[in-house]
Design a protein around this motif. Structure first.
Motif, short mmCIF file in Angstrom:
data_model
loop_
_atom_site.label_atom_id
_atom_site.label_comp_id
_atom_site.label_asym_id
_atom_site.label_seq_id
_atom_site.Cartn_x
_atom_site.Cartn_y
_atom_site.Cartn_z
N GLU A 201 52.98 32.88 25.43
CA GLU A 201 50.90 32.87 25.49
C GLU A 201 51.62 34.30 26.10
N VAL A 202 50.12 34.53 24.77
CA VAL A 202 49.89 36.01 24.67
C VAL A 202 48.32 36.15 25.43
N VAL A 203 47.97 37.15 26.67
CA VAL A 203 46.63 37.47 27.21
C VAL A 203 46.63 38.75 26.86
N ILE A 204 45.24 38.77 26.23
CA ILE A 204 45.03 40.33 25.99
C ILE A 204 43.61 40.47 27.22
N THR A 205 43.14 41.16 27.77
CA THR A 205 42.18 41.94 28.37
C THR A 205 41.53 42.30 27.77
N LEU A 206 39.86 42.39 27.37
CA LEU A 206 39.14 42.94 26.57
C LEU A 206 38.37 44.04 27.53
N GLY A 207 38.31 43.66 28.74
CA GLY A 207 37.24 44.39 29.47
C GLY A 207 35.94 43.45 29.23
N LYS A 208 34.57 44.14 29.37
CA LYS A 208 33.74 43.45 28.80
C LYS A 208 33.28 42.48 27.52
N LYS A 209 34.32 42.66 27.21
CA LYS A 209 34.53 41.35 26.33
C LYS A 209 34.78 40.20 25.68
N GLY A 210 35.26 39.82 27.13
CA GLY A 210 35.96 38.81 27.77
C GLY A 210 37.65 38.93 27.93
N SER A 211 38.51 37.87 27.44
CA SER A 211 39.55 37.77 27.75
C SER A 211 40.34 36.85 25.97
N LEU A 212 41.42 37.10 25.45
CA LEU A 212 41.69 36.02 24.31
C LEU A 212 43.47 34.79 25.17
N VAL A 213 43.66 35.19 24.74
CA VAL A 213 44.70 34.05 24.80
C VAL A 213 45.30 32.64 24.12
N TYR A 214 46.31 33.47 23.46
CA TYR A 214 47.01 32.69 22.09
C TYR A 214 47.94 32.13 22.94
#
Length: 288
Positions: A201-214
């Motif tokens: 599980e890869v969790v990438i936080t993007l600040g004001k753009k939200g986040s992405l989990v793969y």
């Protein structure tokens, strides 16, 4: 058995904003543990502190958190100076703590270990390898990318990533850290890179753009929640992961867990120190 054991240094931080200067405990272990304490979970914290700083964790113990302290010559100490919009702090390191020692580690019985190194030397690869033999591993990558030069934090790629990443089940990085670790500019390409290295599980936080989990071949795009006020962004990523992991160990699926973490982080931004609100506060935010 514990649900989550968080391992990482607790720091002595000086937070400098445009109009205030505050001295607060900090670090991934501190922010995650305080946020998790609001949930019906059993948790443990393993940290390193100089003997004279043991009082830093007394409020956590009073709150019912099981804290195990390993010896250290110093308590890691940061100075974070923020601009008016709370972005890109100027960061200095006053002291570094001793690395976590395998010989001093207590026996663990937990569903998940969350690692929160603050600097590259904090949690040696040998300890990560040993923990991964019997535990699911969640990792906030931040500390492994941080070197200290002339008391300043310098980011660089993790030399041990080829050996270490296949041992990690859940990895969290912000957008900048993802770029340093993978060499990719696109969060999706960075997530694929990390998945190819063995992360489940890869969790990438993007600040004001939200986040992405793969995970398992699927991208989950997660909305951002606008805070009511921007007071203190320190520990927001840790708060996100506390919410995310609290949901995941209770069997909640990835999209819902990530939204919960994002909502929880947006509430933390509005106050100094760790998030200490009940889960109902986060649910209310989700339903706005």
């Amino acid at each position: 058995m514990y649900d989550i054991c968080t391992i990482g240094p607790i720091s002595n931080d000086t937070i400098i904003n445009a109009d205030t200067t505050r001295c607060l405990p900090g670090g991934t272990a501190y922010y995650v543990a305080n946020a998790l304490q609001q949930f019906p979970l059993r948790q443990q914290v393993i940290t390193v502190l100089e003997a004279s700083d043991h009082a830093l964790v007394e409020p956590m113990r009073v709150a019912g958190i099981d804290v195990h302290i390993l010896p250290s010559h110093h308590t890691v100490s940061f100075e974070n100076k923020y601009s008016a919009d709370q972005s890109d702090p100027e960061q200095r390191v006053r002291h570094q703590s001793s690395p976590f020692s395998l010989e001093h580690m207590p026996a663990l019985t937990t569903k998940l270990v969350h690692l929160g190194p603050l600097l590259s030397q904090d949690i040696p690869l040998a300890l990560l390898e040993t923990l991964a033999q019997t535990n699911r591993i969640s990792l906030d990558i931040q500390g492994y990318l941080r070197d200290v030069r002339n008391h300043k934090v310098v980011y660089r790629d993790w030399a041990a990533k080829k050996q270490a990443l296949p041992l990690v089940n859940i990895l969290k990085a912000n957008e900048m850290e993802m770029g340093v670790l993978t060499g990719q500019k696109s969060p999706r390409e960075g997530a694929l890179y990390l998945a190819d290295m063995g992360v489940e599980e890869v969790v990438i936080t993007l600040g004001k753009k939200g986040s992405l989990v793969y995970s398992n071949g699927t991208f989950h795009t997660v909305r951002a929640f606008s805070p009511t006020a921007v007071v203190d962004t320190t520990g927001c990523g840790d708060t996100y992961m506390a919410g995310y992991l609290a949901q995941r160990v209770q069997g909640v699926d990835i999209p819902q867990a990530a939204e919960f973490g994002a909502a929880m982080a947006s509430l933390k931004v509005s106050t100094f120190g760790p998030f200490c609100g009940p889960p109902e506060m986060v649910e209310s935010r989700l339903n706005e």
